[in-house]
Motif scaffolding. Structure first.
Motif, PDB file in Angstrom:
ATOM      1  N   LYS A  53       0.830  -1.208   0.000  1.00  0.00           N
ATOM      2  CA  LYS A  53       0.000   0.000   0.000  1.00  0.00           C
ATOM      3  C   LYS A  53       0.865   1.259   0.000  1.00  0.00           C
ATOM      4  O   LYS A  53       1.897   1.351   0.645  1.00  0.00           O
ATOM      5  CB  LYS A  53      -0.939  -0.004   1.206  1.00  0.00           C
ATOM      6  CG  LYS A  53      -0.300   0.071   2.573  1.00  0.00           C
ATOM      7  CD  LYS A  53      -1.384   0.123   3.658  1.00  0.00           C
ATOM      8  CE  LYS A  53      -0.797   0.157   5.061  1.00  0.00           C
ATOM      9  NZ  LYS A  53      -0.150  -1.116   5.420  1.00  0.00           N
ATOM     10  N   GLY A  54       0.410   2.231  -0.790  1.00  0.00           N
ATOM     11  CA  GLY A  54       1.072   3.520  -0.839  1.00  0.00           C
ATOM     12  C   GLY A  54       2.365   3.555  -1.620  1.00  0.00           C
ATOM     13  O   GLY A  54       3.099   4.538  -1.542  1.00  0.00           O
ATOM     14  N   VAL A  55       2.658   2.495  -2.383  1.00  0.00           N
ATOM     15  CA  VAL A  55       3.929   2.409  -3.106  1.00  0.00           C
ATOM     16  C   VAL A  55       3.721   2.677  -4.592  1.00  0.00           C
ATOM     17  O   VAL A  55       2.750   2.198  -5.184  1.00  0.00           O
ATOM     18  CB  VAL A  55       4.583   1.027  -2.906  1.00  0.00           C
ATOM     19  CG1 VAL A  55       5.861   0.911  -3.732  1.00  0.00           C
ATOM     20  CG2 VAL A  55       4.893   0.792  -1.432  1.00  0.00           C
ATOM     21  N   ASP A  56       4.633   3.434  -5.172  1.00  0.00           N
ATOM     22  CA  ASP A  56       4.650   3.659  -6.617  1.00  0.00           C
ATOM     23  C   ASP A  56       5.920   3.067  -7.199  1.00  0.00           C
ATOM     24  O   ASP A  56       6.978   3.071  -6.559  1.00  0.00           O
ATOM     25  CB  ASP A  56       4.593   5.156  -6.937  1.00  0.00           C
ATOM     26  CG  ASP A  56       3.275   5.780  -6.506  1.00  0.00           C
ATOM     27  OD1 ASP A  56       2.224   5.216  -6.854  1.00  0.00           O
ATOM     28  OD2 ASP A  56       3.307   6.805  -5.808  1.00  0.00           O
ATOM     29  N   ILE A  57       5.808   2.567  -8.414  1.00  0.00           N
ATOM     30  CA  ILE A  57       6.920   1.931  -9.100  1.00  0.00           C
ATOM     31  C   ILE A  57       7.156   2.619 -10.435  1.00  0.00           C
ATOM     32  O   ILE A  57       6.207   2.927 -11.159  1.00  0.00           O
ATOM     33  CB  ILE A  57       6.641   0.430  -9.344  1.00  0.00           C
ATOM     34  CG1 ILE A  57       6.649  -0.337  -8.025  1.00  0.00           C
ATOM     35  CG2 ILE A  57       7.651  -0.158 -10.305  1.00  0.00           C
ATOM     36  CD1 ILE A  57       8.004  -0.505  -7.405  1.00  0.00           C
ATOM     37  N   VAL A  58       8.414   2.859 -10.769  1.00  0.00           N
ATOM     38  CA  VAL A  58       8.790   3.367 -12.086  1.00  0.00           C
ATOM     39  C   VAL A  58       9.751   2.365 -12.705  1.00  0.00           C
ATOM     40  O   VAL A  58      10.748   1.988 -12.092  1.00  0.00           O
ATOM     41  CB  VAL A  58       9.448   4.758 -11.985  1.00  0.00           C
ATOM     42  CG1 VAL A  58      10.051   5.164 -13.326  1.00  0.00           C
ATOM     43  CG2 VAL A  58       8.426   5.797 -11.547  1.00  0.00           C
ATOM     44  N   ASN A  59       9.434   1.915 -13.916  1.00  0.00           N
ATOM     45  CA  ASN A  59      10.271   0.944 -14.628  1.00  0.00           C
ATOM     46  C   ASN A  59      10.932   1.620 -15.824  1.00  0.00           C
ATOM     47  O   ASN A  59      10.281   1.885 -16.833  1.00  0.00           O
ATOM     48  CB  ASN A  59       9.443  -0.245 -15.114  1.00  0.00           C
ATOM     49  CG  ASN A  59       8.794  -1.007 -13.970  1.00  0.00           C
ATOM     50  OD1 ASN A  59       7.629  -0.794 -13.648  1.00  0.00           O
ATOM     51  ND2 ASN A  59       9.544  -1.906 -13.362  1.00  0.00           N
ATOM     52  N   ALA A  60      12.231   1.883 -15.712  1.00  0.00           N
ATOM     53  CA  ALA A  60      12.969   2.465 -16.827  1.00  0.00           C
ATOM     54  C   ALA A  60      13.303   1.408 -17.861  1.00  0.00           C
ATOM     55  O   ALA A  60      13.565   1.725 -19.023  1.00  0.00           O
ATOM     56  CB  ALA A  60      14.245   3.134 -16.337  1.00  0.00           C
ATOM     57  N   SER A  61      13.293   0.138 -17.436  1.00  0.00           N
ATOM     58  CA  SER A  61      13.539  -0.993 -18.327  1.00  0.00           C
ATOM     59  C   SER A  61      13.176  -2.255 -17.565  1.00  0.00           C
ATOM     60  O   SER A  61      12.732  -2.192 -16.407  1.00  0.00           O
ATOM     61  CB  SER A  61      15.000  -1.023 -18.792  1.00  0.00           C
ATOM     62  OG  SER A  61      15.876  -1.074 -17.686  1.00  0.00           O
ATOM     63  N   LEU A  62      13.383  -3.404 -18.171  1.00  0.00           N
ATOM     64  CA  LEU A  62      13.011  -4.670 -17.556  1.00  0.00           C
ATOM     65  C   LEU A  62      13.697  -4.869 -16.215  1.00  0.00           C
ATOM     66  O   LEU A  62      13.072  -5.326 -15.252  1.00  0.00           O
ATOM     67  CB  LEU A  62      13.370  -5.828 -18.500  1.00  0.00           C
ATOM     68  CG  LEU A  62      13.162  -7.241 -17.941  1.00  0.00           C
ATOM     69  CD1 LEU A  62      11.679  -7.530 -17.741  1.00  0.00           C
ATOM     70  CD2 LEU A  62      13.780  -8.271 -18.884  1.00  0.00           C
ATOM     71  N   THR A  63      14.973  -4.544 -16.117  1.00  0.00           N
ATOM     72  CA  THR A  63      15.741  -4.794 -14.896  1.00  0.00           C
ATOM     73  C   THR A  63      15.994  -3.530 -14.095  1.00  0.00           C
ATOM     74  O   THR A  63      16.844  -3.517 -13.206  1.00  0.00           O
ATOM     75  CB  THR A  63      17.090  -5.443 -15.243  1.00  0.00           C
ATOM     76  OG1 THR A  63      17.806  -4.597 -16.150  1.00  0.00           O
ATOM     77  CG2 THR A  63      16.891  -6.799 -15.878  1.00  0.00           C
ATOM     78  N   PHE A  64      15.267  -2.450 -14.394  1.00  0.00           N
ATOM     79  CA  PHE A  64      15.525  -1.191 -13.698  1.00  0.00           C
ATOM     80  C   PHE A  64      14.244  -0.687 -13.041  1.00  0.00           C
ATOM     81  O   PHE A  64      13.500   0.099 -13.613  1.00  0.00           O
ATOM     82  CB  PHE A  64      16.066  -0.134 -14.659  1.00  0.00           C
ATOM     83  CG  PHE A  64      17.107   0.723 -14.026  1.00  0.00           C
ATOM     84  CD1 PHE A  64      16.772   1.598 -13.019  1.00  0.00           C
ATOM     85  CD2 PHE A  64      18.424   0.629 -14.402  1.00  0.00           C
ATOM     86  CE1 PHE A  64      17.726   2.374 -12.408  1.00  0.00           C
ATOM     87  CE2 PHE A  64      19.395   1.404 -13.815  1.00  0.00           C
ATOM     88  CZ  PHE A  64      19.045   2.284 -12.807  1.00  0.00           C
ATOM     89  N   THR A  65      13.990  -1.189 -11.831  1.00  0.00           N
ATOM     90  CA  THR A  65      12.784  -0.855 -11.081  1.00  0.00           C
ATOM     91  C   THR A  65      13.126   0.095  -9.942  1.00  0.00           C
ATOM     92  O   THR A  65      14.038  -0.167  -9.163  1.00  0.00           O
ATOM     93  CB  THR A  65      12.134  -2.129 -10.504  1.00  0.00           C
ATOM     94  OG1 THR A  65      11.800  -2.998 -11.590  1.00  0.00           O
ATOM     95  CG2 THR A  65      10.889  -1.795  -9.715  1.00  0.00           C
ATOM     96  N   SER A  66      12.386   1.192  -9.846  1.00  0.00           N
ATOM     97  CA  SER A  66      12.610   2.180  -8.783  1.00  0.00           C
ATOM     98  C   SER A  66      11.324   2.366  -7.982  1.00  0.00           C
ATOM     99  O   SER A  66      10.358   2.936  -8.487  1.00  0.00           O
ATOM    100  CB  SER A  66      13.043   3.525  -9.376  1.00  0.00           C
ATOM    101  OG  SER A  66      14.258   3.408 -10.082  1.00  0.00           O
ATOM    102  N   PRO A  67      11.288   1.878  -6.731  1.00  0.00           N
ATOM    103  CA  PRO A  67      10.104   2.085  -5.890  1.00  0.00           C
ATOM    104  C   PRO A  67      10.197   3.388  -5.108  1.00  0.00           C
ATOM    105  O   PRO A  67      11.296   3.912  -4.877  1.00  0.00           O
ATOM    106  CB  PRO A  67      10.156   0.881  -4.944  1.00  0.00           C
ATOM    107  CG  PRO A  67      11.618   0.608  -4.785  1.00  0.00           C
ATOM    108  CD  PRO A  67      12.266   0.997  -6.086  1.00  0.00           C
TER     109      PRO A  67
END
Length: 898
Positions: free
Chosen positions: A146-160
């Motif tokens: 809950k309350g989390v956002d995710i940005v995916n710059a690529s398949l292996t690049f996840t930034s929460p």
């Protein structure tokens, strides 16, 4: 003499025999009290030491102790912890009572405590949750909290991130892996997906939303994520995992392609004193493609999405098209010069508009970037118990590969190499560690800068625009319509343009991408490092545990070395030193009713004044299993290394840091830039942006929360918070005139500034976890984040949807012998007005469904999983300019996953 030498040897031998003789092996099984099933991965710890074991798939365990009697602490996620006194060597049968909220967390106060009683909001992901998740990457599990956002710059690049400010490189959100800061010292993004743990080696993750600098230092403005690995003393043997699947299904731009992920872990407990582990992981796939071809109207380093395509706008600048950022006013810079050379054309030219913007022809990301994501990482650790309570460890992790990252531009991270190495001494009451992060950008290059210089290499812009201008005039005077004339002129100017993928293209492209940026190429030469030493001591036992008291401190040094391809390094590598110290005290004021905790931290960066960040929390036990929490939290962050020292030309402007030395180098103090949005809208609006020392950003946050366990089956967690940011750090675009007499002679510069007004945030969330009969579980959450009072022409990059929801249904065991399981969850988020250094615009709402079907094979300690991420293949983008993410469908086989 010979007898004297023999005596110590004989004595030592007898002591060894005695030790072996008196060593006791305790065997047993840990079961679920309700259904009698064995509890896989239950933890068995010898109380008062770091020695322990982990139960196997059937709940069976064994642990060797030096003598009896002893006390064992038996625990597992969502089960009530038990202390068992062992006096003999009989087989133990331990039954644990299922109970939600019993997980032990340490992130909230750096003391072990039940999740139900934590003084601030904490989310915990266990190894069991990772084992059963549909997510192909354990990092993506965080996006279901809950309350989390995710940005995916690529398949292996996840930034929460939590509580707003999402981006591919989020410097307001801390990430630590086994205590190591996971942020790249120069590139300013978390490297966990590149060099971090493999799924097989993750024991747990703890997410601390909101302000957390009081205990975790600079950057903890919006949260801290702690990832903990498995200790080889407790988790032994061989484990391996093979995932294979398909992605890019139904993608017209990039056809269906395979996905491979292989991981292995080997851990061995050589003796009661020594253990080691070796881990590795390999990922190979054709990455998601960034294919946002909407037209982008740039204003300095910012801009807005506008109408038009390459066929309808001669100044087209596609978001994921590179090289078309090179643009001129064709009338003033080309046509007027032609008129001066050919006088009888001058009268015709004089009738044309004063401004005719034209851009060069660019290339798409599909044509420029290596589509193959490859990631290989390997790690090793040696653990030695100096005493039963003191453990030393030496570890190293190394990762390399290719991926794509979104920052101020899209970057092809090619042959990126990052190493992290740590020496640590740890006991129940203290730790002392030193570590380093070594960063090497390899052949990483800026796609925009490389594409622009590539265009200059095959045909210089002066020649290209001149050819365009002559062809445009000829077409217009031949009676063609304006857009038809522009398109005809582009065909003429593009004669000789290398076709993407051709031998000529590849030769020229490699020539430019391997040339440093300062030599008119696109290559980074980044070899920056981070060095850290830190320690902590629990002083409570020294004062008979009258209060909970701990203190700690740290020193860190950044060494920025990009050879002027990223930073302003006129005198060689830049060193930045920071020191910090913290103390925390907590006490139960009213027994079993009220506990107060207060902490404070002081940090000093050599380029900024020191910052003090206090925190005060209260936990009120309203009734059994009903707790109310109140907190006053503060946090801060020094400007990131890039916000201090960056000096980089991107798109149609230049990014510079806030250090006064760089402002002086650009003569921005004597010749201040003008605020770009006002000037572009009306050249008469000349508002100077003068130099002001950039200050550390800080936030004050208040939170009210409630946790409850109802009927031992329903876990409720809710909170509401407010935040007020002071000296909010952002960017502002300016235009600087090189020649005041020439109104067209200016350059766009993005400068780092503090907001003059306080920026406010507000949010709330509620989450439920309901355990049903027959091993069914339902979980869900609703959350919201908002920002207020952002100054005009100020990029906050808040990037959080106003509303987001998560709903999940799972079953941990059904079918014959309860060997099957499933997990399905749905996530929705509202539209977002996304702001980024690369591009800004509106993101559509996102709906995704993930699903996993599991089958356990206990006889061979294995599990089969059929998984689907984005089950219905609804392509979406969670940041402007980032890739379109579709379905990923895979089959996974895992052996000995504990």
């Amino acid at each position: 003499m010979r007898i004297a030498l023999r005596l110590p040897a004989i004595t030592g031998f007898l002591c060894l025999v005695a030790t072996i003789s008196f060593a006791q092996t305790i065997k047993g099984v840990v079961k679920n009290l309700e259904n009698g099933e064995g509890i896989s991965a239950a933890s068995i710890i010898l109380k008062g030491s770091t020695q322990g074991a982990v139960a196997n798939e059937q709940g069976e365990f064994q642990i060797t102790v030096s003598s009896l009697p002893v006390t064992l602490t038996i625990s597992s996620v969502n089960f009530e912890t038990q202390d068992i006194s062992v006096t003999g060597s009989s087989f133990l049968i331990v039954s644990l009572k299922p109970m939600l909220g019993q997980e032990i967390v340490v992130s909230a106060s750096r003391f072990s405590e039940r999740l139900l009683e934590s003084p601030v909001t904490v989310e915990r992901v266990s190894a069991a949750a990772i084992k059963n998740t549909p997510a192909a990457s354990y990092y993506d599990i965080i996006g279901k909290l809950k309350g989390v956002d995710i940005v995916n710059a690529s398949l292996t690049f996840t930034s929460p991130t939590t509580r707003g400010f999402a981006g591919s490189g989020n410097t307001r959100f801390n990430q630590q892996v086994d205590g190591i800061d996971n942020q790249a010292p120069a590139l300013n993004f978390a490297v966990g997906s590149v060099v971090g743990l493999s799924e097989l080696d993750v024991e747990s993750m703890e997410l601390l939303p909101g302000a957390s600098s009081a205990l975790y230092g600079s950057g903890g403005m919006n949260g801290t994520l702690l990832i903990n690995s498995k200790n080889p003393f407790n988790y032994t043997g061989l484990s391996f995992q093979a995932k294979s699947g398909v992605m890019n299904v139904g993608n017209d731009y990039r056809g269906t392609s395979p996905y491979y992920n292989f991981a292995a872990r080997w851990a061995q407990k050589v003796s009661d004193k020594f253990a080691y582990k070796i881990t590795s992981e390999y990922i190979h796939a054709r990455d998601w493609l960034a294919r946002d071809y909407r037209n982008y109207g740039r204003v300095g380093t910012n801009g807005v999405i506008k109408d038009g395509t390459r066929e309808t706008d001669p100044n087209y600048d596609g978001i994921n098209v590179y090289g078309d950022e090179t643009t001129i006013n064709l009338r003033s810079l080309v046509l007027n010069a032609i008129g001066a050379q050919v006088p009888f054309w001058q009268s015709y030219i004089n009738q044309m508009p004063e401004n005719i913007p034209v851009s060069r022809t660019g290339y798409t990301e599909d044509e420029l970037a290596d589509p193959n994501t490859v990631n290989f990482k390997v790690g090793a650790a040696l653990h030695y118990k100096i005493t039963p309570k003191v453990e030393a460890s030496l570890m190293g992790q190394f990762g390399t590969g290719n991926t794509i990252y979104t920052g101020s531009d899209r970057y092809s991270l090619k042959d990126l190499r990052i190493g992290q190495y740590k020496l640590e001494f740890k006991s129940d009451d203290w730790f002392l560690r030193a570590y380093t992060t070594q960063e090497n950008a390899g052949e990483s290059h800026n796609l925009t800068a490389t594409a622009r210089q590539f265009n200059e290499l095959w045909k210089p812009s002066a020649q290209w625009f001149q050819q365009y201008g002559f062809a445009y005039l000829n077409a217009k005077m031949a009676g063609m319509g304006d857009m038809e004339a522009h398109n005809n002129a582009r065909v003429v100017a593009d004669v000789g343009r290398p076709q993407a993928g051709s031998a000529e293209f590849n030769k020229l492209w490699d020539e430019v991408r391997l040339k440093p940026i300062y030599q008119n190429g696109g290559l980074f030469l980044d070899k920056s490092d981070l060095y850290v030493a830190e320690g902590q001591y629990n002083l409570s036992p020294l004062i008979n545990n009258a209060v909970e008291l701990l203190a700690g401190g740290n020193w860190r040094q950044f060494v920025l070395n990009s050879e002027n391809t990223l930073f302003h390094e006129v005198n060689g590598p830049i060193k930045i030193n920071e020191v910090g110290a913290y103390v925390q005290v907590g006490r139960e004021i009213i027994r079993n009713r009220l506990k107060l905790t207060a902490s404070g931290r002081y940090d000093k960066n050599e380029y900024f004044k020191g910052k003090f960040t206090p925190r005060v929390t209260a936990v009120i036990k309203a009734a059994e299993d009903h707790n109310i929490r109140l907190s006053y939290q503060t946090a801060y962050r020094f400007p990131s290394t890039q916000q201090q020292w960056i000096d980089l030309t991107v798109g149609s402007g230049t990014l510079i840091g806030g250090n006064k030395v760089i402002w002086e180098a650009y003569d921005l103090i004597n010749n201040p830039g003008l605020s770009a949005p006002e000037f572009i809208a009306n050249p008469a609006n000349r508002i100077p942006v003068t130099y002001k020392e950039v200050k550390p950003e800080s936030v004050v946050s208040y939170e009210l929360g409630y946790k409850a366990l109802i009927a031992k089956k329903l876990f409720v967690d809710a909170y509401v918070y407010t935040g007020e940011y002071e000296n909010f750090i952002g960017r502002r675009d300016v235009v600087q005139f090189n020649d005041p007499a020439n109104p067209t002679s200016y350059r766009g510069i993005s400068v780092v500034v503090n907001s003059d007004v306080k920026v406010k945030t507000f949010g709330w969330a509620i989450g439920l976890d309901w355990r049903l009969p027959a091993n069914f579980s339902v979980n869900g959450s609703v959350s919201s984040d908002e920002i207020r009072d952002v100054p005009n022409n100020f990029r906050s990059s808040f990037n959080a949807p106003k509303y987001r929801t998560v709903l999940g249904l799972s079953n941990s065991g059904f079918g014959p012998k309860n060997l099957m399981g499933f997990n399905i969850n749905w996530r929705w988020q509202d539209k977002v007005d996304f702001e980024g250094d690369f591009a800004s615009g509106t993101l559509n709402p996102i709906h995704t469904v993930d699903f996993a079907l599991l089958y356990r094979l206990p006889s061979i300690k294995s599990q089969l999983k059929l998984g689907a991420n984005n089950l219905f293949n609804q392509y979406y983008t969670n940041a402007i300019g980032n890739p379109s993410i579709g379905g990923l469908y895979y089959v996974a086989y895992t052996f000995n996953l504990l």
